[in-house]
Enzyme design. Structure first.
Site, mmCIF file in Angstrom:
data_model
loop_
_atom_site.group_PDB
_atom_site.id
_atom_site.type_symbol
_atom_site.label_atom_id
_atom_site.label_comp_id
_atom_site.label_asym_id
_atom_site.label_seq_id
_atom_site.Cartn_x
_atom_site.Cartn_y
_atom_site.Cartn_z
ATOM 1 N N GLU A 96 -132.642 47.018 64.253
ATOM 2 C CA GLU A 96 -131.524 46.651 63.386
ATOM 3 C C GLU A 96 -131.730 47.129 61.954
ATOM 4 O O GLU A 96 -132.854 47.271 61.476
ATOM 5 C CB GLU A 96 -131.341 45.128 63.410
ATOM 6 C CG GLU A 96 -130.976 44.631 64.801
ATOM 7 C CD GLU A 96 -130.597 43.156 64.855
ATOM 8 O OE1 GLU A 96 -129.544 42.860 65.445
ATOM 9 O OE2 GLU A 96 -131.337 42.311 64.326
ATOM 10 N N CYS A 109 -131.601 47.267 54.100
ATOM 11 C CA CYS A 109 -132.830 46.661 54.608
ATOM 12 C C CYS A 109 -133.214 47.416 55.879
ATOM 13 O O CYS A 109 -132.501 47.375 56.880
ATOM 14 C CB CYS A 109 -132.569 45.187 54.871
ATOM 15 S SG CYS A 109 -133.987 44.333 55.536
ATOM 16 N N CYS A 116 -142.676 43.263 66.375
ATOM 17 C CA CYS A 116 -143.686 43.076 65.340
ATOM 18 C C CYS A 116 -144.919 42.445 65.964
ATOM 19 O O CYS A 116 -144.824 41.728 66.949
ATOM 20 C CB CYS A 116 -143.138 42.159 64.233
ATOM 21 S SG CYS A 116 -144.164 42.114 62.746
ATOM 22 N N CYS A 120 -145.387 35.679 62.370
ATOM 23 C CA CYS A 120 -145.210 34.688 61.315
ATOM 24 C C CYS A 120 -144.336 33.564 61.889
ATOM 25 O O CYS A 120 -143.325 33.830 62.529
ATOM 26 C CB CYS A 120 -144.564 35.327 60.083
ATOM 27 S SG CYS A 120 -145.582 36.643 59.365
ATOM 28 N N CYS A 123 -140.451 33.431 61.378
ATOM 29 C CA CYS A 123 -139.704 34.697 61.454
ATOM 30 C C CYS A 123 -139.267 34.976 62.892
ATOM 31 O O CYS A 123 -140.065 34.948 63.819
ATOM 32 C CB CYS A 123 -140.570 35.837 60.930
ATOM 33 S SG CYS A 123 -139.758 37.439 61.028
ATOM 34 N N GLY A 171 -140.522 44.512 61.629
ATOM 35 C CA GLY A 171 -141.817 45.178 61.641
ATOM 36 C C GLY A 171 -142.608 45.074 60.356
ATOM 37 O O GLY A 171 -142.103 44.634 59.322
ATOM 38 N N GLU A 172 -143.867 45.463 60.443
ATOM 39 C CA GLU A 172 -144.776 45.458 59.287
ATOM 40 C C GLU A 172 -144.992 46.918 58.868
ATOM 41 O O GLU A 172 -145.681 47.675 59.563
ATOM 42 C CB GLU A 172 -146.095 44.782 59.686
ATOM 43 C CG GLU A 172 -147.240 44.961 58.694
ATOM 44 C CD GLU A 172 -146.886 44.629 57.247
ATOM 45 O OE1 GLU A 172 -146.367 43.539 56.977
ATOM 46 O OE2 GLU A 172 -147.129 45.493 56.381
ATOM 47 N N SER A 203 -142.227 45.825 51.628
ATOM 48 C CA SER A 203 -142.683 44.439 51.746
ATOM 49 C C SER A 203 -143.740 44.323 52.833
ATOM 50 O O SER A 203 -143.556 44.823 53.938
ATOM 51 C CB SER A 203 -141.495 43.540 52.080
ATOM 52 O OG SER A 203 -141.924 42.206 52.249
ATOM 53 N N SER A 225 -145.225 39.031 51.079
ATOM 54 C CA SER A 225 -144.738 37.802 51.715
ATOM 55 C C SER A 225 -145.808 36.739 51.560
ATOM 56 O O SER A 225 -146.681 36.602 52.401
ATOM 57 C CB SER A 225 -144.454 38.061 53.194
ATOM 58 O OG SER A 225 -143.406 38.988 53.305
ATOM 59 N N LEU A 226 -145.740 35.999 50.474
ATOM 60 C CA LEU A 226 -146.813 35.056 50.144
ATOM 61 C C LEU A 226 -146.666 33.749 50.931
ATOM 62 O O LEU A 226 -147.517 33.396 51.730
ATOM 63 C CB LEU A 226 -146.805 34.808 48.631
ATOM 64 C CG LEU A 226 -148.030 34.098 48.084
ATOM 65 C CD1 LEU A 226 -149.278 34.937 48.230
ATOM 66 C CD2 LEU A 226 -147.821 33.727 46.620
ATOM 67 N N HIS A 227 -145.606 33.020 50.660
ATOM 68 C CA HIS A 227 -145.168 31.857 51.458
ATOM 69 C C HIS A 227 -146.076 30.644 51.442
ATOM 70 O O HIS A 227 -145.689 29.584 51.937
ATOM 71 C CB HIS A 227 -144.913 32.248 52.920
ATOM 72 C CG HIS A 227 -143.947 33.368 53.106
ATOM 73 N ND1 HIS A 227 -142.804 33.495 52.353
ATOM 74 C CD2 HIS A 227 -143.951 34.436 53.946
ATOM 75 C CE1 HIS A 227 -142.146 34.577 52.736
ATOM 76 N NE2 HIS A 227 -142.829 35.174 53.686
ATOM 77 N N ASN A 302 -134.029 30.837 56.631
ATOM 78 C CA ASN A 302 -132.874 31.155 57.473
ATOM 79 C C ASN A 302 -133.181 30.748 58.911
ATOM 80 O O ASN A 302 -134.136 31.242 59.497
ATOM 81 C CB ASN A 302 -132.578 32.658 57.412
ATOM 82 C CG ASN A 302 -132.100 33.068 56.040
ATOM 83 O OD1 ASN A 302 -131.161 32.493 55.497
ATOM 84 N ND2 ASN A 302 -132.770 34.042 55.437
ATOM 85 N N CYS A 345 -132.720 37.448 56.001
ATOM 86 C CA CYS A 345 -134.172 37.633 56.080
ATOM 87 C C CYS A 345 -134.733 36.899 57.279
ATOM 88 O O CYS A 345 -134.501 35.703 57.455
ATOM 89 C CB CYS A 345 -134.870 37.026 54.871
ATOM 90 S SG CYS A 345 -134.507 37.783 53.330
HETATM 91 N N1 SAH Z 1 -143.320 42.652 57.555
HETATM 92 C C1 SAH Z 1 -142.558 42.441 56.346
HETATM 93 C C2 SAH Z 1 -141.152 41.989 56.702
HETATM 94 C C3 SAH Z 1 -140.309 41.586 55.576
HETATM 95 S S1 SAH Z 1 -138.955 40.531 56.034
HETATM 96 C C4 SAH Z 1 -143.261 41.384 55.541
HETATM 97 O O1 SAH Z 1 -143.902 40.531 56.151
HETATM 98 O O2 SAH Z 1 -143.208 41.404 54.321
HETATM 99 C C5 SAH Z 1 -138.467 40.009 54.424
HETATM 100 C C6 SAH Z 1 -138.933 38.627 54.014
HETATM 101 O O3 SAH Z 1 -138.276 37.603 54.775
HETATM 102 C C7 SAH Z 1 -140.415 38.423 54.235
HETATM 103 O O4 SAH Z 1 -140.971 37.813 53.097
HETATM 104 C C8 SAH Z 1 -140.439 37.459 55.390
HETATM 105 O O5 SAH Z 1 -141.628 36.724 55.448
HETATM 106 C C9 SAH Z 1 -139.225 36.624 55.115
HETATM 107 N N2 SAH Z 1 -138.738 35.851 56.249
HETATM 108 C C10 SAH Z 1 -139.058 35.986 57.556
HETATM 109 N N3 SAH Z 1 -138.400 35.087 58.302
HETATM 110 C C11 SAH Z 1 -137.638 34.368 57.455
HETATM 111 C C12 SAH Z 1 -136.706 33.309 57.639
HETATM 112 N N4 SAH Z 1 -136.424 32.820 58.843
HETATM 113 N N5 SAH Z 1 -136.088 32.814 56.545
HETATM 114 C C13 SAH Z 1 -136.346 33.332 55.325
HETATM 115 N N6 SAH Z 1 -137.197 34.342 55.096
HETATM 116 C C14 SAH Z 1 -137.842 34.849 56.143
#
Ligand code: SAH
Length: 374
Positions: A96, A109, A116, A120, A123, A171-172, A203, A225-227, A302, A345
């Site tokens: 996508e 995007c 992937c 996470c 995700c 993907g990463e 990212s 992607s710190l989180h 999301n 996202c």
């Molecule tokens: N492999 C990349 C993908 C980026 S996706 C990475 O890990 O950075 C873009 C951002 O959305 C990332 O920070 C990811 O962690 C975040 N993300 C993933 N699932 C999400 C969700 N359900 N709600 C909000 N953000 C999410």
């Protein structure tokens, strides 16, 4: 099967070699390559016949030998907020791409892999096992498809709609380094798609050993992607943290080349209710990134079917943002875009599965059976 040689995704050097291999005299190849490059990436040409300044014979040779095919569009969905999502197919697999229009800019995007490996917790893509890496042609092809569908050629137009690229799809990207690097070099080429490296953001979930290489060899903006701010929490949310914990990750960020107030690292922080959204964690976040020119994107979680989390309450997100903001960091709360079409996202996923070799063999055999006269 189209047997013609695909040109999208080739570097300029590879394009010259392809021309030479097709019989274009060595002396003419560099000029022909430049002309083709301009037609393909500035004008979005899909047909050699339309390349009016090229000799007829060369157009005919090209049409016989080369292809300008993009990934096939399986479906296009448009959100009520104007976000568009395309499901694309190439080489039998689906992935996508999402276009997010905003006032004065438009961000694409882009996916780097089908599925992937990272898992996470929050995700959706993480629930799809890795199928394969996308090729440079498939990565650049996502930009081509978007520009085609948005009628956004030439790419150098004053009022172009697609102005930014984020490697934030499926993907990463740092686990597909070579292909992402090759693709982004094409996307950033000033004589082609012409999106400057500052308008491209890669990212990563934190593939620490590849971050210096990304800085030196790709040179785009970086998002992390710190989180979470403690290893115990991040180990669960982003399991890659067990391999590359926070101290290493932040060390790599501090060393990222070219950082300044004008070129900051973006830290993404998904807001998960009761998991990582306390005000103590906001304060810890500020301590953790001290000294790094940074911006914090707070992403409301999301949802997706079966997700094990809930989004933080809005009031909590605002308080969290305020603490980060008071410490001197921009901390925009990202408005979710395209949620109604599962384009926001972390919501991307396709049906493609990795086939076992035995399954591929079985399919191959049944195809043979069909073809074989009885
Ligand atoms: N492999 C990349 C993908 C980026 S996706 C990475 O890990 O950075 C873009 C951002 O959305 C990332 O920070 C990811 O962690 C975040 N993300 C993933 N699932 C999400 C969700 N359900 N709600 C909000 N953000 C999410």
């Amino acid at each position: 099967m189209d047997e013609r040689h695909p040109l999208i995704g080739l570097s300029t050097t590879e394009l010259r070699s392809a021309l030479a291999a097709a019989g274009v005299p060595e002396k003419a190849a560099p000029m022909r390559a430049r002309q083709l490059w301009n037609w393909i990436y500035v004008h979005g040409a899909r047909d050699f016949g339309a390349m009016s300044n090229l000799a007829k014979e060369f157009r005919a040779l090209s049409a016989d030998t080369f292809s300008l095919a993009r990934p096939e569009i399986v479906s296009e969905q448009i959100s009520n907020d104007g976000t568009r999502k395309w499901l694309l197919r190439s080489g039998g697999q689906e992935f996508e791409t999402v276009f997010i229009p905003e006032p004065g800019r438009g961000t694409l995007c882009v996916s780097s892999q089908v599925g992937c490996t990272l898992n996470c917790r929050f995700c959706h893509t993480g629930t799809q096992r890795l199928v394969r890496n996308l090729t440079p042609g498939e990565i650049v092809g996502q930009v081509m498809v978007a520009r085609d569908r948005l009628s956004d050629w030439p790419s150098t137009g004053e009022s172009r709609r697609l102005t930014n690229v984020v490697m934030m799809g499926m993907g990463e990207p740092l686990y597909n380094f070579d292909n992402v690097k090759a693709a982004l070099a094409i996307v950033a080429d000033g004589d082609g798609l012409a999106l400057s490296k500052r308008r491209i953001t890669l990212s990563t979930a934190g593939v620490v050993p590849m971050i210096p290489r990304a800085g030196a060899e790709i040179g785009s903006a970086l998002a992390i992607s710190l989180h979470a701010v403690r290893d115990e929490v991040r180990d669960v949310l982003v399991p890659l943290n067990k391999k590359y914990p926070l101290a290493q990750l932040l060390g790599a960020c501090r060393a990222y080349p070219g950082l300044s107030n004008a070129r900051r690292i973006t830290f993404e922080y998904v807001m998960l209710k009761g998991v990582n959204d306390s005000l103590a964690e906001a304060r810890e976040l500020v301590r953790l990134i001290a000294g790094i020119p940074a911006k914090i994107n707070l992403i409301p979680f999301n949802p997706w079917p079966g997700a094990p989390h809930e989004c933080s309450d809005w009031a909590q997100i605002e308080k969290f943002a305020e603490i980060v903001n008071r410490a001197g960091y921009a901390s925009p709360v990202r408005t979710p875009r395209g949620r109604d079409i599962m384009a926001a996202c972390g919501q991307l996923k396709s049906e493609s599965l990795k086939q076992r070799a035995s399954e591929r063999m079985a399919e191959f055999r049944s195809a043979e059976l069909v073809r074989m006269p009885s």
